[in-house]
Write a protein that holds these residues in place. Structure first.
Motif, PDB file in Angstrom:
ATOM      1  N   ALA A 167     -69.039  15.173 -52.980  1.00  0.00           N
ATOM      2  CA  ALA A 167     -69.435  16.196 -53.954  1.00  0.00           C
ATOM      3  C   ALA A 167     -70.591  17.032 -53.410  1.00  0.00           C
ATOM      4  CB  ALA A 167     -69.809  15.551 -55.279  1.00  0.00           C
ATOM      5  N   GLN A 168     -71.548  16.394 -52.742  1.00  0.00           N
ATOM      6  CA  GLN A 168     -72.672  17.131 -52.159  1.00  0.00           C
ATOM      7  C   GLN A 168     -72.196  18.041 -51.037  1.00  0.00           C
ATOM      8  OE1 GLN A 168     -75.413  14.028 -51.080  1.00  0.00           O
ATOM      9  NE2 GLN A 168     -76.365  13.986 -53.102  1.00  0.00           N
ATOM     10  N   SER A 169     -71.243  17.585 -50.257  1.00  0.00           N
ATOM     11  CA  SER A 169     -70.676  18.410 -49.192  1.00  0.00           C
ATOM     12  C   SER A 169     -70.024  19.657 -49.785  1.00  0.00           C
ATOM     13  CB  SER A 169     -69.654  17.596 -48.401  1.00  0.00           C
ATOM     14  OG  SER A 169     -69.004  18.392 -47.454  1.00  0.00           O
ATOM     15  N   ALA A 170     -69.329  19.480 -50.886  1.00  0.00           N
ATOM     16  CA  ALA A 170     -68.702  20.617 -51.562  1.00  0.00           C
ATOM     17  C   ALA A 170     -69.754  21.586 -52.066  1.00  0.00           C
ATOM     18  CB  ALA A 170     -67.832  20.129 -52.711  1.00  0.00           C
ATOM     19  N   ALA A 171     -70.827  21.065 -52.645  1.00  0.00           N
ATOM     20  CA  ALA A 171     -71.892  21.917 -53.174  1.00  0.00           C
ATOM     21  C   ALA A 171     -72.595  22.669 -52.044  1.00  0.00           C
ATOM     22  CB  ALA A 171     -72.897  21.081 -53.959  1.00  0.00           C
ATOM     23  N   GLN A 172     -72.798  22.031 -50.909  1.00  0.00           N
ATOM     24  CA  GLN A 172     -73.441  22.691 -49.773  1.00  0.00           C
ATOM     25  C   GLN A 172     -72.578  23.813 -49.224  1.00  0.00           C
ATOM     26  OE1 GLN A 172     -74.296  19.491 -47.079  1.00  0.00           O
ATOM     27  NE2 GLN A 172     -76.170  18.906 -48.148  1.00  0.00           N
ATOM     28  N   SER A 173     -71.269  23.620 -49.198  1.00  0.00           N
ATOM     29  CA  SER A 173     -70.367  24.671 -48.738  1.00  0.00           C
ATOM     30  C   SER A 173     -70.434  25.878 -49.654  1.00  0.00           C
ATOM     31  CB  SER A 173     -68.930  24.151 -48.666  1.00  0.00           C
ATOM     32  OG  SER A 173     -68.813  23.185 -47.653  1.00  0.00           O
ATOM     33  N   VAL A 174     -70.517  25.631 -50.952  1.00  0.00           N
ATOM     34  CA  VAL A 174     -70.636  26.718 -51.912  1.00  0.00           C
ATOM     35  C   VAL A 174     -71.974  27.422 -51.717  1.00  0.00           C
ATOM     36  CG1 VAL A 174     -70.845  27.278 -54.363  1.00  0.00           C
ATOM     37  CG2 VAL A 174     -69.080  25.696 -53.597  1.00  0.00           C
ATOM     38  N   GLY A 175     -73.037  26.641 -51.516  1.00  0.00           N
ATOM     39  CA  GLY A 175     -74.367  27.214 -51.312  1.00  0.00           C
ATOM     40  C   GLY A 175     -74.449  28.041 -50.045  1.00  0.00           C
ATOM     41  N   ALA A 176     -73.638  27.696 -49.057  1.00  0.00           N
ATOM     42  CA  ALA A 176     -73.638  28.443 -47.800  1.00  0.00           C
ATOM     43  C   ALA A 176     -72.768  29.693 -47.883  1.00  0.00           C
ATOM     44  CB  ALA A 176     -73.141  27.541 -46.665  1.00  0.00           C
ATOM     45  N   GLY A 177     -72.179  29.906 -49.067  1.00  0.00           N
ATOM     46  CA  GLY A 177     -71.366  31.095 -49.262  1.00  0.00           C
ATOM     47  C   GLY A 177     -69.970  30.988 -48.680  1.00  0.00           C
ATOM     48  N   LEU A 178     -69.537  29.766 -48.406  1.00  0.00           N
ATOM     49  CA  LEU A 178     -68.214  29.597 -47.816  1.00  0.00           C
ATOM     50  C   LEU A 178     -67.100  29.685 -48.844  1.00  0.00           C
ATOM     51  CD1 LEU A 178     -68.961  26.690 -45.330  1.00  0.00           C
ATOM     52  CD2 LEU A 178     -68.742  29.117 -44.812  1.00  0.00           C
ATOM     53  N   PRO A 211     -66.885  26.173 -57.319  1.00  0.00           N
ATOM     54  CA  PRO A 211     -67.854  25.086 -57.198  1.00  0.00           C
ATOM     55  C   PRO A 211     -67.221  23.749 -56.854  1.00  0.00           C
ATOM     56  CG  PRO A 211     -67.466  25.617 -59.496  1.00  0.00           C
ATOM     57  CD  PRO A 211     -66.728  26.641 -58.683  1.00  0.00           C
ATOM     58  N   ILE A 212     -65.902  23.647 -56.905  1.00  0.00           N
ATOM     59  CA  ILE A 212     -65.260  22.375 -56.603  1.00  0.00           C
ATOM     60  C   ILE A 212     -64.521  22.413 -55.281  1.00  0.00           C
ATOM     61  CG2 ILE A 212     -65.062  21.616 -58.981  1.00  0.00           C
ATOM     62  CD1 ILE A 212     -62.179  22.613 -58.947  1.00  0.00           C
ATOM     63  N   SER A 213     -64.805  23.399 -54.476  1.00  0.00           N
ATOM     64  CA  SER A 213     -64.099  23.514 -53.210  1.00  0.00           C
ATOM     65  C   SER A 213     -65.078  23.392 -52.052  1.00  0.00           C
ATOM     66  CB  SER A 213     -63.389  24.861 -53.147  1.00  0.00           C
ATOM     67  OG  SER A 213     -62.716  24.977 -51.933  1.00  0.00           O
ATOM     68  N   PHE A 214     -64.749  22.555 -51.096  1.00  0.00           N
ATOM     69  CA  PHE A 214     -65.628  22.400 -49.945  1.00  0.00           C
ATOM     70  C   PHE A 214     -64.967  22.860 -48.657  1.00  0.00           C
ATOM     71  CE2 PHE A 214     -63.281  18.491 -50.185  1.00  0.00           C
ATOM     72  CZ  PHE A 214     -63.003  18.177 -48.882  1.00  0.00           C
ATOM     73  N   LEU A 215     -63.772  23.380 -48.732  1.00  0.00           N
ATOM     74  CA  LEU A 215     -63.094  23.843 -47.534  1.00  0.00           C
ATOM     75  C   LEU A 215     -63.508  25.273 -47.218  1.00  0.00           C
ATOM     76  CD1 LEU A 215     -59.540  22.443 -48.309  1.00  0.00           C
ATOM     77  CD2 LEU A 215     -61.313  21.438 -46.909  1.00  0.00           C
ATOM     78  N   PRO A 216     -63.658  25.617 -45.934  1.00  0.00           N
ATOM     79  CA  PRO A 216     -64.130  26.948 -45.574  1.00  0.00           C
ATOM     80  C   PRO A 216     -63.142  28.066 -45.877  1.00  0.00           C
ATOM     81  CG  PRO A 216     -63.733  25.623 -43.620  1.00  0.00           C
ATOM     82  CD  PRO A 216     -63.532  24.739 -44.799  1.00  0.00           C
ATOM     83  N   GLN A 217     -61.873  27.768 -46.096  1.00  0.00           N
ATOM     84  CA  GLN A 217     -60.901  28.802 -46.411  1.00  0.00           C
ATOM     85  C   GLN A 217     -60.047  28.356 -47.580  1.00  0.00           C
ATOM     86  OE1 GLN A 217     -59.355  28.389 -42.658  1.00  0.00           O
ATOM     87  NE2 GLN A 217     -60.937  29.574 -41.670  1.00  0.00           N
ATOM     88  N   GLN A 218     -59.617  29.334 -48.376  1.00  0.00           N
ATOM     89  CA  GLN A 218     -58.710  29.037 -49.477  1.00  0.00           C
ATOM     90  C   GLN A 218     -57.359  28.623 -48.902  1.00  0.00           C
ATOM     91  OE1 GLN A 218     -59.160  28.753 -52.595  1.00  0.00           O
ATOM     92  NE2 GLN A 218     -61.081  29.795 -52.998  1.00  0.00           N
TER      93      GLN A 218
END
Length: 166
Positions: free
Chosen positions: A52-63, A67-74
């Motif tokens: 969950a933290q990894s997902a939040a960090q990806s969102v914070g990095a603008g990737l 808010p529930i996605s941690f992958l860099p691309q859709q």
């Protein structure tokens, strides 16, 4: 372990309301849970927190926007998830069917699906039961501070036993 996870879900409605793992372990012990079950659940919850933290960090990095996605691309509408042999054996045909059902219903985005599969693979049960998988899906929603909509919640919490097909 799943009884411990259900207890945590029922008593701490949002993931952020849950106490630190050491304090949670003491509370679970005070409620009479077995030390081995508590230990397994705490290790599993720690892995869920990391995801969950990894997902939040990806969102914070603008990737991502979600808010529930941690992958860099859709994920493309034309893409398909191919399950490894170990995932197929571990989840079983019914478990894979359930994950695909949730995904096709639009209630389990690809990024959440990957966390569900990761957390399912972290459980020492082969093949998993659909009821165990339902608890994992609930816990993934819980870790993001979200509650599934009423129909999804009904599907996750209601046993299919005794249902009549129309």
């Amino acid at each position: 372990m799943f009884e411990v996870l259900v207890f945590v879900y029922e008593n701490y409605w949002r993931g952020e309301a849950c106490p630190e793992l050491q304090q949670l372990g003491r509370k679970l012990s005070a409620h009479g849970f077995d030390a081995e079950e508590i230990s397994a659940a705490l290790v599993w919850l720690d892995g869920l927190t990391i995801a969950a933290q990894s997902a939040a960090q990806s969102v914070g990095a603008g990737l991502e926007e979600s808010p529930i996605s941690f992958l860099p691309q859709q994920q493309s509408a034309w893409s398909m998830r191919v399950y490894s042999a170990s995932e197929q054996a571990h989840l079983g045909a019914q478990g894979l069917g359930f994950v695909m059902f949730l995904e096709s219903a639009g209630v389990l985005p690809a990024a959440m699906r990957e966390i569900v599969i990761d957390r399912a693979m972290a459980v020492n049960a082969e093949p998993m039961t659909v009821d165990e998988l339902k608890i994992i899906v609930l816990m993934v929603y819980w870790s993001f501070g979200q509650e599934p909509d009423a129909l999804v919640l009904d599907e996750l919490c209601d046993s299919a036993e005794g249902r009549l097909a129309h």
